[in-house]
Design an enzyme around this catalytic site. Structure first.
Site, PDB file in Angstrom:
ATOM      1  N   LYS A 117       0.851  -1.200   0.000  1.00  0.00           N
ATOM      2  CA  LYS A 117       0.000   0.000   0.000  1.00  0.00           C
ATOM      3  C   LYS A 117       0.881   1.243   0.000  1.00  0.00           C
ATOM      4  CE  LYS A 117      -3.962   2.029   2.504  1.00  0.00           C
ATOM      5  NZ  LYS A 117      -4.787   1.955   3.740  1.00  0.00           N
TER       6      LYS A 117
ATOM      7  N   SER B 124      -9.689   0.070   7.017  1.00  0.00           N
ATOM      8  CA  SER B 124      -9.158   0.088   5.649  1.00  0.00           C
ATOM      9  C   SER B 124      -8.492  -1.198   5.182  1.00  0.00           C
ATOM     10  CB  SER B 124      -8.176   1.234   5.480  1.00  0.00           C
ATOM     11  OG  SER B 124      -8.878   2.445   5.500  1.00  0.00           O
TER      12      SER B 124
ATOM     13  N   SER C  48      -9.731   2.473   2.865  1.00  0.00           N
ATOM     14  CA  SER C  48      -8.891   3.178   1.928  1.00  0.00           C
ATOM     15  C   SER C  48      -7.995   2.251   1.106  1.00  0.00           C
ATOM     16  CB  SER C  48      -7.995   4.179   2.675  1.00  0.00           C
ATOM     17  OG  SER C  48      -7.132   3.502   3.570  1.00  0.00           O
TER      18      SER C  48
HETATM   19  N1  GLN Z   1     -12.998   4.569   6.090  1.00  0.00           N
HETATM   20  C1  GLN Z   1     -12.283   5.040   7.245  1.00  0.00           C
HETATM   21  C2  GLN Z   1     -11.933   6.488   7.090  1.00  0.00           C
HETATM   22  O1  GLN Z   1     -12.305   7.043   6.122  1.00  0.00           O
HETATM   23  C3  GLN Z   1     -11.122   4.160   7.489  1.00  0.00           C
HETATM   24  C4  GLN Z   1      -9.824   4.687   7.045  1.00  0.00           C
HETATM   25  C5  GLN Z   1      -8.675   3.793   7.376  1.00  0.00           C
HETATM   26  O2  GLN Z   1      -8.810   2.752   8.011  1.00  0.00           O
HETATM   27  N2  GLN Z   1      -7.513   4.235   6.965  1.00  0.00           N
HETATM   28  O3  GLN Z   1     -11.333   7.088   7.906  1.00  0.00           O
END
Ligand code: GLN
Length: 525
Positions: free
Chosen positions: A85, A184, A160
């Protein structure tokens, strides 16, 4: 068998199976790496899982092959390709965290997890797409365009870390690294039919993971099987003196835990908690149905399903969307046009403040700006107690809910997210709807406990994958590997093979060809 079929077979192997073929000499790392690069070439024009492809992958693979020929002692995953990532910094590829402000940014050091993967002989294939600075649940907030779900190219791959999940689901990489601040790793796993695990907070180093919210961030594995996740976790986990929140624990082998789970009788007598305050409404019917069926399956194999009360679980989203922006606004202050990445000079006589403002205006996307504004507001003197302080109190209540629950049950189970993969564009203009997608994943980050998502089946109404999430007490990551592998074995047996074999992308993509890519992709970060 033709050469093409053999290469297709290679990309379809689990990391564990590929590793044993590498160890026995049946396959070389160069062959395995080339097969994955070819697969990327064939399908990533459609998927857009990668922001950058390593120019060195085949050289690294060749080096592993020669070390093997020389009789060097190599780790269990040596020679297996890995997708990374883009939130994790790397010395040999740009690290953008999905943001324009870091376009082309080269880090002077490797994230600890990347350094450990390299030392274990894994072969980095490239960097995967993500929502900008890991803010989002769909990858649509990436400055470099969205990733597409291999199950349906018009749908989101989650976020994400949609790039890592899609790469693994589309057989572009057997293994990937993700990061999970509010889901994410787990929510992308849910919508792509893959496996993702967020470790106990402090279990895996955050050094070199571009910080979103430091009290919530964890790095973890994204894979197609529970065993593969355990193998990768064994490589990246454990104490790191460069991360001040890193635990000193001696961790058991998570691969062993997964092997144990798959063959043992771990479901017999296992107490599985379901949260009574998490009603079916708000969940897509097919998601709830798949969840119930998985629980019934576990029950039929001796697990006891226990209703428990976790009254503050559902307030996780509200607390998180104050704590996260507060921490993010502080972490992102370092992107000041001086120290990293982009610099925009609006006019010749511009002051430092004007350069900083112009740079942030051009370099940050809307969601990042939204959260920085929210976070600085929540932290401002007059509002600190009302917002940030209250959210921290809710966080404590959620932690207590977990403590109480784990007095009575071994693991908690929830659907990994309320819906299957939604359509690209469907929620992008409605941040609240996007945030609500994280309702079941966020509490684990707030409490620091580990969570895993494994495929539980397909939703009847749309035929898209659904994940079941298990949560365990802090430091009990091994329990998740045992339970996850046990249920996975039962389900794969029932399905007659892995769920991903049913993804329509297989065996061939709707192949538009990728821009001539072997080196850095044109038009990509
Ligand atoms: N969807 C969550 C957010 O927008 C999770 C993000 C993450 O885990 N990096 O913050």
């Amino acid at each position: 068998m033709t050469g093409l079929e053999a290469a297709t077979d290679l990309v379809r192997l689990s990391a564990a199976d590929l590793a044993s073929k590498l160890a026995s000499g049946e396959v070389s790392s160069v062959e395995a790496t080339r097969a994955h690069l070819d697969r990327i070439q064939a399908v990533d024009g459609d998927i857009h899982a990668f922001l950058h492809i390593s120019e060195r992958a085949l050289d690294v693979a060749a080096e592993i092959d020669s070390r093997r020929t020389n009789g060097d002692q190599l780790g269990p995953l040596a020679g297996v390709p890995l997708a990374i990532k883009d939130v994790l910094v790397t010395t040999d590829m740009p690290s953008t965290s999905g943001s324009r402000i870091l376009e082309g940014y080269m880090s002077p050091f490797d994230a600890t997890v990347v350094a450990r993967a390299r030392a274990a002989g894994l072969v980095p294939l490239g960097k995967t797409n993500m929502d900008e600075f890991a803010m989002g649940s769909s990858t649509e907030h990436s400055a470099y365009g969205p990733t597409h779900n291999p199950w349906d190219l018009d749908r989101i791959p989650g976020g994400s870390g949609g790039g890592s999940a899609a790469a693994v689901a589309a057989f572009e990489a057997p293994l990937a690294l993700g990061s999970d601040t509010g889901g994410s790793i787990r929510q992308p796993a849910h919508v792509t039919g893959t496996v993702g695990l967020k470790p106990t907070y402090g279990g895996v180093s955050r050094y070199g993971a571009i910080a979103l919210a430091s009290s919530l961030d964890q790095v973890g594995p994204v894979t197609r099987t529970v065993l593969d996740a355990g193998l990768l976790h064994d490589v990246i986990g454990g104490h790191d003196p460069f991360d001040s929140t890193s635990l000193l624990d001696q961790w058991p082998s998570f691969a062993e835990a997964a092997r144990d789970g798959a063959r043992g009788d771990v479901l017999r007598g296992l107490r599985v908690g379901v949260i009574s305050e998490l009603p079916d409404e708000g969940f897509q019917p097919g998601v709830s149905a798949s969840f119930r069926e998985a629980l019934a399956k576990m029950e039929a194999h001796g697990a006891e399903i226990v209703e428990i009360s976790a009254p503050h679980f559902e307030y996780g989203v509200a607390a998180y969307y104050l704590i996260l922006p507060a921490e993010a606004s502080s972490n992102l202050a370092k992107f000041d046009s001086v120290r990293f990445g982009m610099r925009v000079t609006p006019h010749a006589a511009a002051t430092v403040e004007e350069v900083m403002a112009a740079t942030r205006d051009a370099g940050f996307g809307d969601e990042v700006k939204r959260r920085i504004i929210l976070g600085t507001y929540a932290l401002s003197a007059g509002y600190y107690d009302a917002y940030y302080g209250s959210a921290q109190k809710v966080r404590t209540l959620i932690q207590r809910d977990f403590d109480n629950a784990f007095q009575n049950v071994d693991v908690l189970a929830t659907p990994s997210a309320p819906t299957t993969a939604f359509k690209l564009g469907e929620k992008i203009d409605d941040p609240m709807q996007m945030y609500l997608n994280d309702v079941t994943t966020i509490p684990a980050n707030l409490a620091g406990v580990p969570g895993i998502s494994i495929p539980s089946g397909l939703a009847s109404e749309d035929g898209l994958p659904v994940g079941i999430q298990f949560l365990a007490p802090a430091r009990e990551d091994a329990r998740l590997y045992r339970v996850g592998a046990a249920l996975e074995a039962l389900l794969v047996d029932e399905w007659g093979g892995p769920l991903l074999e049913r993804a329509p992308l297989l065996p061939a993509a709707r192949a538009t060809t990728l821009r001539q890519a072997q080196g850095p992709m044109e038009g990509k970060a």
